[in-house]
Structures are given as C-alpha cells and as structure tokens.
Scaffold this active site. Structure first.
Site, PDB file in Angstrom:
ATOM      1  N   CYS A 263      -3.395  23.247  22.141  1.00  0.00           N
ATOM      2  CA  CYS A 263      -2.989  22.887  23.394  1.00  0.00           C
ATOM      3  C   CYS A 263      -1.770  23.979  23.658  1.00  0.00           C
ATOM      4  O   CYS A 263      -1.011  23.581  24.484  1.00  0.00           O
ATOM      5  CB  CYS A 263      -2.426  21.428  23.248  1.00  0.00           C
TER       6      CYS A 263
ATOM      7  N   GLN B  23      -7.042  12.322  22.315  1.00  0.00           N
ATOM      8  CA  GLN B  23      -7.070  13.447  23.340  1.00  0.00           C
ATOM      9  C   GLN B  23      -6.915  12.697  24.663  1.00  0.00           C
ATOM     10  O   GLN B  23      -7.269  11.357  24.589  1.00  0.00           O
ATOM     11  CB  GLN B  23      -8.340  13.988  23.562  1.00  0.00           C
TER      12      GLN B  23
ATOM     13  N   CYS C  55       9.707  13.080  39.720  1.00  0.00           N
ATOM     14  CA  CYS C  55       9.115  12.630  38.553  1.00  0.00           C
ATOM     15  C   CYS C  55       8.878  14.007  37.606  1.00  0.00           C
ATOM     16  O   CYS C  55       8.445  15.081  38.226  1.00  0.00           O
ATOM     17  CB  CYS C  55       7.814  11.858  38.630  1.00  0.00           C
TER      18      CYS C  55
ATOM     19  N   CYS D 274       4.503  15.849  36.416  1.00  0.00           N
ATOM     20  CA  CYS D 274       3.896  17.078  36.962  1.00  0.00           C
ATOM     21  C   CYS D 274       4.575  18.386  37.680  1.00  0.00           C
ATOM     22  O   CYS D 274       5.861  17.932  38.048  1.00  0.00           O
ATOM     23  CB  CYS D 274       2.975  16.760  38.196  1.00  0.00           C
TER      24      CYS D 274
ATOM     25  N   PHE E 250      -6.867  18.836  10.653  1.00  0.00           N
ATOM     26  CA  PHE E 250      -6.202  18.140  11.527  1.00  0.00           C
ATOM     27  C   PHE E 250      -7.252  17.263  12.222  1.00  0.00           C
ATOM     28  O   PHE E 250      -7.012  17.333  13.639  1.00  0.00           O
ATOM     29  CB  PHE E 250      -5.402  19.012  12.577  1.00  0.00           C
TER      30      PHE E 250
ATOM     31  N   CYS F 131       0.452   7.065  40.350  1.00  0.00           N
ATOM     32  CA  CYS F 131       0.459   8.282  39.563  1.00  0.00           C
ATOM     33  C   CYS F 131      -0.890   8.806  39.650  1.00  0.00           C
ATOM     34  O   CYS F 131      -1.903   8.525  39.884  1.00  0.00           O
ATOM     35  CB  CYS F 131       0.331   8.078  37.850  1.00  0.00           C
TER      36      CYS F 131
ATOM     37  N   GLU G  62      -6.550  15.144   7.306  1.00  0.00           N
ATOM     38  CA  GLU G  62      -5.654  14.686   8.077  1.00  0.00           C
ATOM     39  C   GLU G  62      -4.462  14.157   7.462  1.00  0.00           C
ATOM     40  O   GLU G  62      -4.469  13.543   6.405  1.00  0.00           O
ATOM     41  CB  GLU G  62      -6.247  13.484   9.054  1.00  0.00           C
TER      42      GLU G  62
END
Length: 409
Positions: A366, A245, A68, A71, A272, A145, A292
């Site tokens: 991020c 988030q 997968c 991760c 934003f 998961c 936004e």
C-alpha cells in the site's frame, strides 16, 4: 494577508503545490493550473478562494469534504484522478531507477469501503463521532460518507449511542467498524473503564443495533452472529479489530493479480499472511505455508482453513519477519512467495528473498515508495519485474495498493 498563486502540480499526498520565492507551498483541495487565493503559514497554506478553476474540478460527493480529513481528492474528475494515481506509482519506481509497464489502475466504487476506523470524543456535553480534520487534531462529526458501505453509514446513530456510553471523559475512543457477511463487527478501544464492564447494558445496545459482534478493548462483549468474511469461498472470522483489506472489491482484484502471477505453482509461502486474504485462495490449487507475526490473525486463518471444504494444506507459523525473516535455506522448498507487509515494507525479508532461488515473487504493497525500494533489492539480486498492477483500494485518498510480479532470471 492573502496571496494569489498558480498551482503547478499535485504532491504525493494530494495537495496542490505552488512556488513562492522559489520554495514550494502546499495547498489542500486545489488542482494543477488553478489560480487561487491563499493564506500562507510556512510551507503550508489555507485555500481562501478559487480565482480560476481547473477544467478537471468537479463537485465533491460528500458535504464533509474539505473539513473531514478522510478524503483528499473528491474534487478531481475521475479520469484525471486515476491518471494521477498511476503517475504516483510510476514516479516511485522511477525514483529507484525502475522501468515497467504499469497496467491501468483497477478503479474503486463509492460506498464499497467495508472497514472504517472512527474516532469519538466528548465535546461540549455531547459525543462526536467521525474523522480528524486534515493535519489537525479537531474532530469532524460525520453524518454521511462517500466511501463507506451504506450499512456503516446507516449505523452512525447507533455508533454514536455506543460512543456516548464508552467514550472517556478525556481522550479519544477508537471504533473499528467492519461490514461482514453477517452484519457489523464493532471493536471499541480506549473505553471508559467502568462503562466497559457493563456487559449487560452494552449487549442490549448491540442487540438493538443488530451488530453481529461487539468487542471492547479486545474482549468480546456479545457475538450474536459470527462476523465472517468470504475469502475465496472460505468463511474467515477475524479477531476483534483485526486488520483486513478495506474493500472487498479491491481485495478481489488484488487476489486475482496474485493468483494469475503464481499460476501452476505447487508450494507457496505467504508472508505477512494476516488472516488469510491470499493464503485461503491460493490453497485451492497449491500447498501454502502462511507466516504472520500476529498470533490472533494466524488463529483466524487456521479456523477458516479447517472449516472450508476442498482446500489443500495450509501450515502456519507465528513469526516476526522483521526480526527473523525466512532465510534462503528455508525458502528453497517454495516455487513462489507472496508477501504483503505493512507500509514500512519488508526490507529485511526482501534481502533474504533476493539471495534465494525462488522462481516467482509477488509483492503486494500500500506504499509505492517502500515497494520501489524492495523491488530494487530484488532486481539487484537477479529478479526481473514482469508486471505492476495498481489497485485503488482507498478511494479519494492518496494511498494506492500495488501488486508486482517478479521472476528469477
């Protein structure tokens, strides 16, 4: 043909890097210091076996790790993992000539990711629901998961039944699943047209699965309960499939860092702003102007503000800040600005902030690389970098959230 190499370091995407003929080769799921056997394909390679394991190697939590693509770093011991993430932030800042004391990363816990974006496809007469393999189009059907909330994991059979109804004959169905205070909010995109129109059948399936809300291609099929999130005491119902988030735990840590940086300010611009992650919390103590580009997100913020007791005024503006950033004259009435742009950063808006007189700026990102670029522009414009707080919102991935506070002068 295989080669045996020694891993020198981890690249920014979490792959081990070895040198062959003075050129880097990237090998997923390896760690620094390990001697490994690989099959090379250009600058990338497949891990065949580990000859000498790293002392930092641990047993992955999930049976799907290694196939997968969700991760990248379950095999790295916790302390070394957190240190690597902090190093990524430091390296990004250093690449722009920036030095700052970086606070220890706020850690993430397994099973706390409340938002998952799954893919479903038809294959061999059945439907697969899961994530793509890393650097490949092949889908890995998951049965567990390590990062998603238990409620999302428990719903995988129901999500598969839903995908069996909606997945097109060819192509992919996208399922955005959000774990809210009232249950799962499921938004399907790319559905088979005929199946998507079967509202009675889809409604029954959603009711049997006890979803809070089901939407298909932007249209609400059924809302059994409003799928609300708690933003500092305000109940916000996001638009179907809307951005929020990924982790409530990380969101709280980011909000704490933002609020600490703007303590005592009276008028704040939240750029934003999304559906009000920060604006609804800031409004406990200050007037807020939220900007936004997504009209549906602003609508969700407005409804949450109007229904929450005790908040100061939040004015809202729908505006594309990439094409039409707020200019210094528009910013002069604010004593603090918070901005949380997409991964590409906010270069256009930051250039205007650098020319403004705003006393406090809080940058949330991020992507440490684009954050460092934006911070460089602000510092060159006369701002001082006061604090840098990494937050591990995306556990076991190479992605890192960062909250940076700057002051004018």
């Amino acid at each position: 043909m295989t080669d045996t190499v020694t891993i020198d370091h981890l690249a920014h995407r979490g792959d081990g890097v070895a040198s062959m003929n003075s050129k880097p080769v990237f090998i997923p799921f390896t760690l620094p210091g390990e001697q490994v056997e690989i099959e090379r394909n250009g600058e990338r390679a497949r891990l065949v076996s580990i000859v000498t394991p790293s002392p930092s190697r641990i047993e992955p939590m999930c049976r799907h790790f290694g196939t997968c693509g969700g991760c990248a770093l379950q095999h790295l011991e916790g302390g070394a993992y957190r240190a690597w993430k902090e190093e990524q932030v430091a390296a990004a800042l250093a690449s722009r000539g920036l030095e700052a004391e970086i606070s220890p990363i706020v850690p993430a816990s397994p099973g706390t990711r409340r938002r998952a974006v799954l893919t479903a496809v038809r294959a061999g007469g059945r439907v697969l629901v899961g994530y793509h393999e890393r650097m490949a189009n092949r889908l890995v059907a998951i049965t567990e998961c390590a990062v998603a909330t238990p409620r999302i994991v428990s719903a995988l059979p129901d999500l598969t039944r839903l995908a069996d109804r909606l997945a097109p004959r060819k192509g992919e169905l996208r399922l955005t699943v959000l774990d809210t205070t009232s249950g799962l909010d499921v938004a399907a995109e790319g559905a088979n047209g005929k199946a998507a129109r079967d509202f009675p059948g889809l409604g029954r399936l959603a009711a049997e699965a006890d979803f809070a809300r089901l939407s298909v291609d932007g249209e609400v099929v059924i809302e059994i309960r409003p799928p609300a999130l708690n933003f500092g005491g305000a109940a916000m119902v996001p638009p179907p499939g809307g951005f929020v988030q990924a982790s409530a735990e990380a969101e709280a840590a980011m909000a704490d860092a933002v609020l600490k940086a703007i303590t005592g300010t009276k008028r704040v611009a939240d750029l934003f702003a999304g559906s009000g992650t920060f604006a609804l919390r800031i409004a406990r103590d200050a007037l807020v102007h939220a900007v936004e580009g997504d009209k549906a997100a602003i609508g969700a913020l407005d409804r949450a503000w109007r229904q929450a007791p005790g908040l100061k005024t939040i004015t809202q503006e729908v505006r594309d800040l990439f094409r039409s950033p707020l200019r210094p004259g528009e910013l002069e009435s604010f004593d603090a600005v918070v901005f949380d742009p997409p991964r590409a950063g906010a270069k256009e808006q930051v250039a205007q902030l650098a020319a403004s007189a705003v006393a406090h700026i809080v940058a949330v990102s991020c992507n440490p690389a684009t954050l460092a670029r934006d911070l460089r522009i602000l510092i060159d414009g006369g701002y001082r970098l006061c604090s840098v707080q990494p937050v591990d919102q995306f556990l076991f991935s190479p992605h890192i959230e960062v909250v940076a506070h700057l002051k004018r002068g």
